[in-house]
Enzyme design. Sequence first.
Site, short mmCIF file in Angstrom:
data_model
loop_
_atom_site.label_atom_id
_atom_site.label_comp_id
_atom_site.label_asym_id
_atom_site.label_seq_id
_atom_site.Cartn_x
_atom_site.Cartn_y
_atom_site.Cartn_z
CG HIS A 70 -0.31 0.37 2.49
ND1 HIS A 70 -0.13 1.67 2.91
CD2 HIS A 70 0.22 -0.39 3.46
CE1 HIS A 70 0.47 1.68 4.09
NE2 HIS A 70 0.71 0.44 4.43
CB CYS A 71 1.31 4.19 -1.66
SG CYS A 71 0.02 4.25 -2.92
CB ALA A 72 -0.95 8.12 0.43
CG PHE A 111 -1.72 4.64 6.24
CD1 PHE A 111 -1.69 3.57 7.11
CD2 PHE A 111 -1.69 5.92 6.75
CE1 PHE A 111 -1.63 3.78 8.49
CE2 PHE A 111 -1.62 6.14 8.12
CZ PHE A 111 -1.59 5.06 8.99
#
Length: 138
Positions: A70-72, A111
């Site tokens: 995942h990233c933002a 996130f």
Amino acid sequence: MTSYITGDELAELIRSGKTPKKDYLVVDVRDDDYVGGNIVGGVNMPSREFLNNVDLLVKETKDVPLVIFHCALSQVRGPKAARIYKETRYNVLSETKSASPNIVLVLRDGFTGFQAKYKDDAKLIENWDKDVWASDWS
């Protein structure tokens, strides 16, 4: 094709008592936006350095059955890292046949979505900073 896991499914997995880095691994590829909180048991592998570190990640996770990226927001960096990891894993480990079967998923809504729902749960989120997530528009 990218496969996803929802925040609720990830929360259930973390709460299940399974062991991070053994039963599953959450890989957070956020860069400077890593500050302000992270998923408990996850590892930060910034996207700007990901290509340099993916071979090591593959070797370290060869027996981990589930790897979640995942990233933002999980719109670009997370899915790209998942794709690179899958391709590298196939290229590096297909010759050795020593790796366990592995599923690669991306956290839907990243996130940002996960922390919005679970920021108050210390079993799921650590190092959360309300000032980082405060809205500029409120």
